[in-house]
Scaffold this motif. Sequence first.
Motif, PDB file in Angstrom:
ATOM      1  N   HIS A 274       0.819  -1.209   0.000  1.00 12.91           N
ATOM      2  CA  HIS A 274       0.000   0.000   0.000  1.00 12.91           C
ATOM      3  C   HIS A 274       0.853   1.259   0.000  1.00 12.91           C
ATOM      4  N   ALA A 275       1.983   1.229   0.700  1.00 14.37           N
ATOM      5  CA  ALA A 275       2.876   2.390   0.698  1.00 14.37           C
ATOM      6  C   ALA A 275       3.538   2.563  -0.669  1.00 14.37           C
ATOM      7  N   HIS A 276       3.954   1.432  -1.243  1.00 10.51           N
ATOM      8  CA  HIS A 276       4.708   1.474  -2.496  1.00 10.51           C
ATOM      9  C   HIS A 276       3.869   2.060  -3.634  1.00 10.51           C
ATOM     10  N   ILE A 277       2.609   1.696  -3.716  1.00  6.69           N
ATOM     11  CA  ILE A 277       1.795   2.190  -4.833  1.00  6.69           C
ATOM     12  C   ILE A 277       1.540   3.692  -4.741  1.00  6.69           C
ATOM     13  N   LEU A 278       1.798   4.261  -3.541  1.00  6.28           N
ATOM     14  CA  LEU A 278       1.691   5.709  -3.386  1.00  6.28           C
ATOM     15  C   LEU A 278       3.061   6.384  -3.502  1.00  6.28           C
ATOM     16  N   GLY A 279       4.073   5.585  -3.846  1.00  8.18           N
ATOM     17  CA  GLY A 279       5.406   6.144  -4.080  1.00  8.18           C
ATOM     18  C   GLY A 279       6.277   6.243  -2.858  1.00  8.18           C
ATOM     19  N   PHE A 280       5.916   5.535  -1.778  1.00  9.84           N
ATOM     20  CA  PHE A 280       6.699   5.587  -0.538  1.00  9.84           C
ATOM     21  C   PHE A 280       7.386   4.236  -0.317  1.00  9.84           C
ATOM     22  N   ILE A 281       8.705   4.272  -0.251  1.00  9.49           N
ATOM     23  CA  ILE A 281       9.499   3.045  -0.227  1.00  9.49           C
ATOM     24  C   ILE A 281      10.536   3.127   0.889  1.00  9.49           C
ATOM     25  N   SER A 282      10.745   2.038   1.587  1.00 16.18           N
ATOM     26  CA  SER A 282      11.747   1.982   2.646  1.00 16.18           C
ATOM     27  C   SER A 282      12.791   0.929   2.310  1.00 16.18           C
ATOM     28  N   LYS A 283      14.041   1.346   2.257  1.00 16.26           N
ATOM     29  CA  LYS A 283      15.147   0.419   2.022  1.00 16.26           C
ATOM     30  C   LYS A 283      15.231  -0.602   3.157  1.00 16.26           C
ATOM     31  N   GLU A 284      15.009  -0.138   4.383  1.00 18.05           N
ATOM     32  CA  GLU A 284      15.069  -1.017   5.547  1.00 18.05           C
ATOM     33  C   GLU A 284      14.014  -2.116   5.456  1.00 18.05           C
ATOM     34  N   VAL A 285      12.809  -1.732   5.084  1.00 15.48           N
ATOM     35  CA  VAL A 285      11.716  -2.708   4.957  1.00 15.48           C
ATOM     36  C   VAL A 285      12.004  -3.682   3.821  1.00 15.48           C
ATOM     37  N   ASN A 286      12.368  -3.151   2.660  1.00 11.94           N
ATOM     38  CA  ASN A 286      12.658  -4.003   1.504  1.00 11.94           C
ATOM     39  C   ASN A 286      13.712  -5.047   1.826  1.00 11.94           C
ATOM     40  N   GLU A 287      14.782  -4.620   2.489  1.00  9.38           N
ATOM     41  CA  GLU A 287      15.903  -5.527   2.736  1.00  9.38           C
ATOM     42  C   GLU A 287      15.574  -6.577   3.791  1.00  9.38           C
ATOM     43  N   PHE A 288      14.665  -6.238   4.731  1.00 11.44           N
ATOM     44  CA  PHE A 288      14.371  -7.232   5.766  1.00 11.44           C
ATOM     45  C   PHE A 288      13.679  -8.457   5.199  1.00 11.44           C
ATOM     46  N   PHE A 289      12.873  -8.288   4.152  1.00 14.80           N
ATOM     47  CA  PHE A 289      12.213  -9.462   3.569  1.00 14.80           C
ATOM     48  C   PHE A 289      13.240 -10.533   3.201  1.00 14.80           C
ATOM     49  N   PHE A 290      14.374 -10.129   2.633  1.00 11.63           N
ATOM     50  CA  PHE A 290      15.406 -11.099   2.245  1.00 11.63           C
ATOM     51  C   PHE A 290      16.058 -11.711   3.479  1.00 11.63           C
ATOM     52  N   LYS A 291      16.344 -10.883   4.465  1.00 11.90           N
ATOM     53  CA  LYS A 291      16.923 -11.403   5.704  1.00 11.90           C
ATOM     54  C   LYS A 291      15.961 -12.366   6.381  1.00 11.90           C
ATOM     55  N   GLY A 292      14.689 -11.993   6.436  1.00  9.79           N
ATOM     56  CA  GLY A 292      13.699 -12.825   7.119  1.00  9.79           C
ATOM     57  C   GLY A 292      13.468 -14.146   6.426  1.00  9.79           C
ATOM     58  N   PHE A 293      13.310 -14.130   5.101  1.00 12.48           N
ATOM     59  CA  PHE A 293      13.082 -15.389   4.389  1.00 12.48           C
ATOM     60  C   PHE A 293      14.327 -16.279   4.408  1.00 12.48           C
ATOM     61  N   ASN A 294      15.498 -15.676   4.469  1.00 18.91           N
ATOM     62  CA  ASN A 294      16.708 -16.475   4.624  1.00 18.91           C
ATOM     63  C   ASN A 294      16.773 -17.091   6.017  1.00 18.91           C
ATOM     64  N   ALA A 295      16.346 -16.337   7.022  1.00 22.53           N
ATOM     65  CA  ALA A 295      16.423 -16.816   8.409  1.00 22.53           C
ATOM     66  C   ALA A 295      15.582 -18.072   8.629  1.00 22.53           C
ATOM     67  N   VAL A 296      14.459 -18.182   7.940  1.00 21.31           N
ATOM     68  CA  VAL A 296      13.565 -19.315   8.192  1.00 21.31           C
ATOM     69  C   VAL A 296      14.039 -20.602   7.515  1.00 21.31           C
ATOM     70  N   ILE A 297      15.164 -20.532   6.761  1.00 23.73           N
ATOM     71  CA  ILE A 297      15.744 -21.777   6.216  1.00 23.73           C
ATOM     72  C   ILE A 297      17.172 -21.977   6.709  1.00 23.73           C
ATOM     73  N   ASP A 298      17.561 -21.180   7.705  1.00 22.00           N
ATOM     74  CA  ASP A 298      18.908 -21.292   8.262  1.00 22.00           C
ATOM     75  C   ASP A 298      18.881 -22.236   9.464  1.00 22.00           C
ATOM     76  N   ASP A 299      19.380 -23.441   9.270  1.00 24.63           N
ATOM     77  CA  ASP A 299      19.345 -24.452  10.329  1.00 24.63           C
ATOM     78  C   ASP A 299      20.319 -24.171  11.462  1.00 24.63           C
ATOM     79  N   ASN A 300      21.158 -23.171  11.308  1.00 25.85           N
ATOM     80  CA  ASN A 300      22.098 -22.824  12.374  1.00 25.85           C
ATOM     81  C   ASN A 300      21.472 -21.929  13.434  1.00 25.85           C
ATOM     82  N   LEU A 301      20.316 -21.367  13.139  1.00 27.57           N
ATOM     83  CA  LEU A 301      19.687 -20.442  14.078  1.00 27.57           C
ATOM     84  C   LEU A 301      18.950 -21.202  15.179  1.00 27.57           C
ATOM     85  N   THR A 302      19.167 -20.773  16.408  1.00 26.61           N
ATOM     86  CA  THR A 302      18.536 -21.387  17.582  1.00 26.61           C
ATOM     87  C   THR A 302      17.187 -20.734  17.863  1.00 26.61           C
TER      88      THR A 302
END
Length: 548
Positions: A164-192
């Motif tokens: 909803h923010a993006h279609i109004l032209g508002f974008i966050s680098k922090e938000v965008n980048e967390f998606f990659f960190k988060g989806f990587n975290a859920v397949i990282d078997d080293n995380l406790t």
Amino acid sequence: MIDSMFCYQCEQTIGAKGCTKAGNCGKNAEVAALQDLLVYQLKGMGFYGDKILKKGYEIDEEICKFVADASFSTLTNVNFDSERFVIYLKKAQELKEILRELAGNIEGNIPQEASYKLPETKESMLMDSKKAGIMYDQELDPDIRSLREMLIYGMKGMGAYAHHAHILGFISKEVNEFFFKGFNAVIDDNLTVDDLFNINMEFGKVNLECMRLLDEANTTSYGNPIPTEVTITIKKGPFIVVSGHDLRDLKNLLEQTEGKGVNIYTHGEMLPAHGYPELKKYKHLVGNFGGAWQDQQKEFDGIPGAILMTTNCLQKPRDSYKDRIYTTSIVGYPEIQHLSEVNDKKDFTPVIEKALQLGGWSEDEPEKKILVGFGHNTVLGVADKVIDAVKTGAIKHFFLIGGCDGARPGRNYYTEFAQKTPKDTVILTLACGKYRFNKMDFGSIGDLPRLLDIGQCNDSYSAIKIALALGDAFECTVNDLPLSLILSWYEQKAVCILITLLSLGIKNIYLGPTLPAFISPNVLQILIDKFDIKPISTPDEDLKVILG
């Protein structure tokens, strides 16, 4: 043919354990399987994206937008169209290959989600989806699974806000980048368990930034909401009912219908639109029709007007209105007319023509109104009066009673709770849970209405900002305020809001009508120990504990 599934991402999951044949939301096993496979693809994209970001490189904005939109598409009651998911899956494979190239040589094991190559046919995709299911790895520690799923569902919710923010032209680098960190975290078997808990808390703070960004996007585009009376009765003439959460779609429809003799009604989470100056200026935005999303099949049954579904909260349309309901954006349903965006524009001519053809209601109803528009700008604008009322004892307590509504028995708790709050207390409410009581008269305390409608679930940042501002004013933490949070949840936007509240250290939250099935007993105990989170009991018992 897929005839079984497992999904427990929403509150109405069967038996509070999991939907295994078909979703209580209405999605079939085939759609559930393709959604699982799409999340599987997003995990693979997360693996490569995280590697790219750790090298100090940026990821193309369109890839980031796809990850948010694809996450949003798997949220409950958004998209039931299997063919649309095939398109998403093929796009995900294409973008994953781009990320793979950008990541370069990678040392160590590459998870199967990253190395997976999507087949060409839907039938083959469905066969592959078995290994993408939530319960595929039976040996996985249940607490690890619980925290992984909680993070995934949180990101699905954040995907909605980011969209909803993006279609109004508002974008966050922090938000965008967390998606990659988060989806990587859920397949990282080293995380406790501790690692995943901490990443969930980090996510909560990122989601707060996403909600802040959406608030900025909406208020910049449409102005700060102001207290506004909204008609909740029908008017004579052709009409379109607009449901969902997308204010831009509503604005575009209002522009395209101006002067054409078509009345526009909001429905469900669109109700707060009436408080925005740039939307309420349209005279043919005449009121709000109906209640919360789960009543739409009954309320839309054979109505003599057209319906536009802009985002989530869609139910299977009945035959009596299948010819007059339209979807757009992320939302979809098989055999329902979909209005796509072409060159950043949508043409709503089909829905407008259908409304004119149907003719609408033949006469007016006696007029009734309710009050909306108490966003953070309005409430904090009278903060001095609120603070004085607390200091003089005119206001003894604040209750935030809000969240998702749903059909499960037990949600009358929220109606009864609101009705039983003492007359020297103020009720803040937001999201569709307010439909349980927002047409009731709670009176006022001085010039301040006792019931303050803050907005839809997309406006949750307003509630948080109000709470934090009150804490600052009284030089205390939110936990020390005379404020209690009584929350109802249904889908994944509620999950991300809850994680955000916890990441801010907010305690003593009452949650219902049931606790999430994806929260394992041990993870629940962690939440109880750290945040004193509580399941609701009865209105009388909970009020007794809260008010001492």
